[in-house]
Design a protein around this motif. Structure first.
Motif, PDB file in Angstrom:
ATOM      1  N   TYR A 232       9.374  -0.476   7.967  1.00 55.38           N
ATOM      2  CA  TYR A 232      10.595  -0.483   7.148  1.00 55.38           C
ATOM      3  C   TYR A 232      11.536  -1.590   7.579  1.00 55.38           C
ATOM      4  CZ  TYR A 232      14.610   1.406   4.614  1.00 55.38           C
ATOM      5  OH  TYR A 232      15.673   1.571   3.755  1.00 55.38           O
ATOM      6  N   GLY A 235      12.741  -5.107   6.016  1.00 57.74           N
ATOM      7  CA  GLY A 235      13.890  -5.289   5.144  1.00 57.74           C
ATOM      8  C   GLY A 235      15.082  -5.927   5.819  1.00 57.74           C
ATOM      9  N   THR A 253       2.648   3.040   2.333  1.00 55.09           N
ATOM     10  CA  THR A 253       3.258   2.539   1.109  1.00 55.09           C
ATOM     11  C   THR A 253       4.075   1.285   1.386  1.00 55.09           C
ATOM     12  OG1 THR A 253       5.229   3.917   1.419  1.00 55.09           O
ATOM     13  CG2 THR A 253       3.401   4.889   0.188  1.00 55.09           C
ATOM     14  N   PRO A 255       7.396  -0.500   1.780  1.00 57.89           N
ATOM     15  CA  PRO A 255       8.737   0.019   2.076  1.00 57.89           C
ATOM     16  C   PRO A 255       9.750  -0.371   1.005  1.00 57.89           C
ATOM     17  CG  PRO A 255       8.205  -1.822   3.522  1.00 57.89           C
ATOM     18  CD  PRO A 255       6.946  -1.491   2.777  1.00 57.89           C
ATOM     19  N   THR A 256      10.600   0.565   0.673  1.00 61.27           N
ATOM     20  CA  THR A 256      11.647   0.286  -0.308  1.00 61.27           C
ATOM     21  C   THR A 256      12.672  -0.711   0.223  1.00 61.27           C
ATOM     22  OG1 THR A 256      12.893   2.213   0.479  1.00 61.27           O
ATOM     23  CG2 THR A 256      11.400   2.552  -1.366  1.00 61.27           C
ATOM     24  N   SER A 257      12.679  -0.931   1.543  1.00 58.52           N
ATOM     25  CA  SER A 257      13.625  -1.883   2.136  1.00 58.52           C
ATOM     26  C   SER A 257      13.368  -3.314   1.667  1.00 58.52           C
ATOM     27  CB  SER A 257      13.562  -1.827   3.658  1.00 58.52           C
ATOM     28  OG  SER A 257      12.258  -2.161   4.132  1.00 58.52           O
ATOM     29  N   GLY A 259      13.766  -4.290  -1.082  1.00 61.55           N
ATOM     30  CA  GLY A 259      14.876  -4.564  -1.986  1.00 61.55           C
ATOM     31  C   GLY A 259      16.056  -5.226  -1.322  1.00 61.55           C
ATOM     32  N   SER A 278       3.389   3.664  -4.986  1.00 59.23           N
ATOM     33  CA  SER A 278       3.841   2.965  -6.180  1.00 59.23           C
ATOM     34  C   SER A 278       4.385   1.578  -5.850  1.00 59.23           C
ATOM     35  CB  SER A 278       4.954   3.780  -6.868  1.00 59.23           C
ATOM     36  OG  SER A 278       4.553   5.102  -7.123  1.00 59.23           O
ATOM     37  N   PRO A 280       7.375  -0.559  -5.574  1.00 59.64           N
ATOM     38  CA  PRO A 280       8.785  -0.161  -5.422  1.00 59.64           C
ATOM     39  C   PRO A 280       9.654  -0.677  -6.564  1.00 59.64           C
ATOM     40  CG  PRO A 280       7.920  -1.069  -3.362  1.00 59.64           C
ATOM     41  CD  PRO A 280       6.901  -1.365  -4.422  1.00 59.64           C
ATOM     42  N   THR A 281      10.441   0.200  -7.132  1.00 59.06           N
ATOM     43  CA  THR A 281      11.379  -0.220  -8.175  1.00 59.06           C
ATOM     44  C   THR A 281      12.420  -1.188  -7.633  1.00 59.06           C
ATOM     45  OG1 THR A 281      12.797   1.693  -7.748  1.00 59.06           O
ATOM     46  CG2 THR A 281      11.078   1.954  -9.400  1.00 59.06           C
ATOM     47  N   GLN A 282      12.634  -1.147  -6.302  1.00 58.44           N
ATOM     48  CA  GLN A 282      13.656  -2.005  -5.678  1.00 58.44           C
ATOM     49  C   GLN A 282      13.334  -3.491  -5.814  1.00 58.44           C
ATOM     50  OE1 GLN A 282      12.390   0.720  -4.374  1.00 58.44           O
ATOM     51  NE2 GLN A 282      14.127   2.064  -3.959  1.00 58.44           N
ATOM     52  N   GLN A 306      11.959  -1.422 -14.096  1.00 52.43           N
ATOM     53  CA  GLN A 306      13.044  -2.126 -13.405  1.00 52.43           C
ATOM     54  C   GLN A 306      12.688  -3.569 -13.066  1.00 52.43           C
ATOM     55  OE1 GLN A 306      11.935   0.878 -12.792  1.00 52.43           O
ATOM     56  NE2 GLN A 306      13.584   2.318 -12.385  1.00 52.43           N
TER      57      GLN A 306
END
Length: 499
Positions: A232, A235, A253, A255-257, A259, A278, A280-282, A306
């Motif tokens: 993570y 990010g 997965t 990481p959403t970081s 974004g 998935s 990431p939408t970020q 997105q």
């Protein structure tokens, strides 16, 4: 920088910069927790002369209120405020006169009696401070810590003082003692690119990469035994412009970081077969993203809407051989910066959206080998910049749009292995004779013998269609390409009528 009232807990908040001196003016302040950040500079001096609750608390209870541990770049050039510090472990203190630590060097750098700093496996993190070079009579053991050498100018001298650095971020290429293979430093040939060293055989991506704020490129390729996940903390590498990971055994997965990486232009992941989850939408909030490519990765769920918005800078989007389902979002049509778009060999289904016709800069369009049906939108003929169009190996129905005759720059038109039922439009004679047109395995035929030579010149393959070999000079003598007399092409046409 930050605002306090009575108590403030900002541990692990990714803070950067210095502690402002005017913090000492906050008379209500009683406790500050600033550990696990990236605060730099010197701790503000003069606290003992201020009438703050910090001082009052010290006088009443005999304990400090500042926790600044795990800030590897923070130093203390003045010991006047040491009484009010709870912990300063793992900081870059340069003072030699700290009463709080009872030793010459603050925090983790306490001088041992045998002149060997054994710091192995105690979770030390960050840059090894260059000032330890002044401690000429000491040696160091850093095994099992996320420490690294930031400045190559001091690398050779620092390595001379390091007895062991197994399983750290220190580069083997900088150390004449590291002939064995270990995790090593992830720096490449420059201070702007991070890649695993040649010596790396196995291991994990260290979370300490989050400290590498100036790195712009992060590349990993063909390391079969690189385990674990993408941490993570990636990010925090806010200078990154490119992430490219190919052929590893990473799992988990994305990481959403990601974004947080607003400078990121390219993210390219390929052949990571144990990764899941998935997209990431970020990624849709990145202002400078130009290329997103995911190939041979078992991502699931759907394509995030997105990713597509009018202000997007996205130029290339590739989603190849994944487990992603759903259809192509119609919002893709607003990303007019797109030049390359590929959805290939996924679990997607539905119809081809007509909104693709709005992508006026599109040069390459691949939607193939998926469960797409319906007709081909005529709006595709509006893509004046299109060079490559591949809608092969699906279940498309209906006619070939006559608007395809407007694709003046097209060099590949691949419609093979669908369920198209139509005449080949005469407008295709307008295409360049160098165009490669593949129409195999469709119920199509030539409508007009007067244009057959012009049409056939661009058809490179028409096996298993209704195009009569007797009409085409390239097909004479080939195996039968026409259906039997009992088969029907169109509801109103029969094979006898074609003849």
């Amino acid at each position: 920088f930050f605002i306090f009232y009575f108590f403030s807990d900002l541990r692990g908040s990714k803070l950067t910069g210095t502690i402002p001196r005017n913090i000492l003016r906050m008379s209500n302040l009683e406790s500050i927790k600033l550990s696990y950040n990236n605060i730099t500079g010197s701790f503000p001096s003069g606290l003992k002369n201020k009438k703050t609750n910090l001082v009052q608390k010290k006088q009443e209870f005999g304990e400090g209120s500042f926790d600044v541990s795990y800030n590897p770049y923070l130093n203390f050039n003045d010991s006047s405020s040491c009484d009010y510090i709870i912990s300063c472990s793992y900081t870059e203190s340069e003072t030699l006169i700290c009463p709080q630590c009872g030793a010459n060097i603050m925090g983790v750098w306490v001088v041992p009696e045998d002149n060997v700093f054994d710091l192995s496996y105690i979770n030390v993190r960050g840059q090894i401070p260059s000032y330890i070079l002044s401690l000429t009579s000491f040696e160091f053991i850093f095994d099992g810590n996320d420490v690294f050498l930031l400045d190559d100018l001091y690398a050779e001298a620092l390595c001379d003082a390091i007895l062991s650095c197994e399983n750290t971020l220190i580069s083997p290429s900088l150390c004449n003692k590291c002939s064995f293979a270990f995790l090593g430093n992830w720096y490449g040939d420059s201070d702007t690119e991070i890649v695993p060293p040649v010596a790396l055989k196995s291991g994990n991506i260290p979370s300490a990469i989050g400290f590498m704020f100036d790195i712009t490129k992060f590349k990993i390729e063909l390391i079969d035994e690189l385990f674990g996940t993408i941490p993570y903390q990636i990010g925090s590498m806010t200078s990154l412009t490119e992430i490219a990971i190919h052929g590893t055994t990473l799992s988990g997965t994305l990481p959403t970081s990601l974004g947080n990486l607003n400078m990121l232009e390219i993210i390219e992941l390929e052949s990571i077969y144990q990764m899941f989850g998935s997209i990431p939408t970020q990624l849709g909030v990145l202002d400078n993203i130009k290329q997103i490519a995911f190939s041979n990765i078992p991502f699931d769920n759907t394509i995030p809407e997105q990713l597509f918005f009018p202000e997007s800078t996205l130029q290339e989007l590739i989603v190849f051989n994944t487990s992603i389902s759903g259809t192509i979002p119609t919002t893709v049509g607003v990303v007019v910066s797109l030049t390359y778009l590929e959805f290939n060999l996924n679990d997607m289904s539905g119809t081809i959206p007509s909104e693709l016709g709005y992508l006026v800069a599109l040069v390459d369009l691949y939607v193939k080998k998926m469960d797409f049906g319906g007709s081909i939108p005529s709006e595709i003929g509006l893509l004046a910049s299109l060079n490559y169009l591949d809608f092969s190996f699906m279940d498309l129905e209906g006619a070939i749009p006559s608007e395809f005759g407007q694709l003046s720059l097209i060099t590949l038109l691949n419609l093979q292995n669908n369920s198209l039922v139509s005449y080949i439009p005469q407008e295709l004679v307008l295409l360049s004779p160098d165009t490669l047109f593949f129409i195999d395995s469709n119920d199509v035929m030539l409508a007009d013998e007067e244009t057959v030579d012009d049409i056939c010149v661009i058809i490179k393959s028409c096996y298993d269609t209704w195009i009569a070999p007797s009409l085409c000079a390239k097909c004479i003598g080939s195996e039968s390409l026409t259906p039997s007399a009992s088969e029907t092409l169109l509801p109103s046409e029969t094979s006898s009528e074609i003849a």
